[in-house]
Design a protein around this motif. Structure first.
Motif, PDB file in Angstrom:
ATOM      1  N   GLU A 175     -39.591  20.358  -3.460  1.00  0.00           N
ATOM      2  CA  GLU A 175     -39.456  21.801  -3.614  1.00  0.00           C
ATOM      3  C   GLU A 175     -38.349  22.380  -2.746  1.00  0.00           C
ATOM      4  N   VAL A 176     -37.767  21.617  -1.861  1.00  0.00           N
ATOM      5  CA  VAL A 176     -36.715  22.099  -0.970  1.00  0.00           C
ATOM      6  C   VAL A 176     -35.364  21.990  -1.677  1.00  0.00           C
ATOM      7  N   ALA A 177     -34.569  23.020  -1.482  1.00  0.00           N
ATOM      8  CA  ALA A 177     -33.243  23.014  -2.093  1.00  0.00           C
ATOM      9  C   ALA A 177     -32.340  22.053  -1.340  1.00  0.00           C
ATOM     10  N   THR A 178     -31.641  21.221  -2.091  1.00  0.00           N
ATOM     11  CA  THR A 178     -30.739  20.264  -1.462  1.00  0.00           C
ATOM     12  C   THR A 178     -29.365  20.887  -1.283  1.00  0.00           C
ATOM     13  N   ARG A 179     -28.506  20.251  -0.569  1.00  0.00           N
ATOM     14  CA  ARG A 179     -27.156  20.748  -0.309  1.00  0.00           C
ATOM     15  C   ARG A 179     -26.350  20.877  -1.608  1.00  0.00           C
ATOM     16  N   ASP A 180     -26.479  19.884  -2.469  1.00  0.00           N
ATOM     17  CA  ASP A 180     -25.740  19.934  -3.739  1.00  0.00           C
ATOM     18  C   ASP A 180     -26.232  21.081  -4.618  1.00  0.00           C
ATOM     19  N   PHE A 181     -27.552  21.308  -4.623  1.00  0.00           N
ATOM     20  CA  PHE A 181     -28.089  22.405  -5.424  1.00  0.00           C
ATOM     21  C   PHE A 181     -27.564  23.747  -4.916  1.00  0.00           C
ATOM     22  N   ILE A 182     -27.549  23.925  -3.593  1.00  0.00           N
ATOM     23  CA  ILE A 182     -27.061  25.188  -3.012  1.00  0.00           C
ATOM     24  C   ILE A 182     -25.581  25.360  -3.302  1.00  0.00           C
ATOM     25  N   ARG A 183     -24.786  24.316  -3.209  1.00  0.00           N
ATOM     26  CA  ARG A 183     -23.353  24.402  -3.526  1.00  0.00           C
ATOM     27  C   ARG A 183     -23.132  24.802  -4.982  1.00  0.00           C
TER      28      ARG A 183
END
Length: 165
Positions: free
Chosen positions: A138-146
């Motif tokens: 459920e945590v947003a990853t770095r790639d998802f945020i980018r």
């Protein structure tokens, strides 16, 4: 009037010529049995017993020089001595085995308890790792945020172009 012993007070300690009794150690005979059984199971004991029997037989053989023989050919006295030694050795060995079995049982129970505790700890850690995996899903990853930031930036660029035109 004669003085009577009072029941509410302890008697005086009488002196005796006997030495005081020592407390008996219930494990003393068990330790003796174990050390005896340990010795009876060695090559040293077998070698000494073999030497003893060979010397006994050689001395008491009916052949050879004339000398005093205390146990003639069927070696009845030797048989009696060996039987007596075996009749004492067998119970001592059994007692030593029983004591070893009791020690092994205690060690086994401790090992079983330790294994059960380790198993419970592993199950707890497995549940914790599984919950962490679910939480990480459920945590947003770095790639998802980018990717989201790029989408927002492109939306902002599109809006600014639309407002400029």
């Amino acid at each position: 009037m004669a003085e009577r012993a009072r029941l509410d007070q302890p008697r005086e300690v009488r002196r005796t010529f006997r030495p005081p009794r020592r407390e008996s150690d219930p494990e003393r005979f068990g330790r003796f049995a174990e050390s005896t059984a340990r010795f009876l199971g060695t090559a040293t004991f077998i070698a000494w017993m073999t030497v003893f029997v060979v010397v006994w037989i050689a001395w008491n053989m009916p052949y050879g020089p004339d000398r005093h023989r205390w146990d003639d050919y069927p070696f009845i006295f030797l048989t009696l001595i060996l039987s007596l030694q075996a009749s004492y050795a067998a119970p001592l060995i059994l007692l030593a085995q029983n004591r070893q079995e009791a020690r092994d049982r205690v060690t086994q129970e401790q090992d079983r308890a330790s294994a059960a505790q380790a198993n419970a700890d592993m199950e707890f850690l497995a549940r914790e790792v599984a919950s962490l995996r679910l939480g990480i899903g459920e945590v947003a990853t770095r790639d998802f945020i980018r990717g989201e930031l790029r989408n927002l930036l492109s939306d902002l660029d599109e809006r600014s172009e639309a407002e400029d035109s």
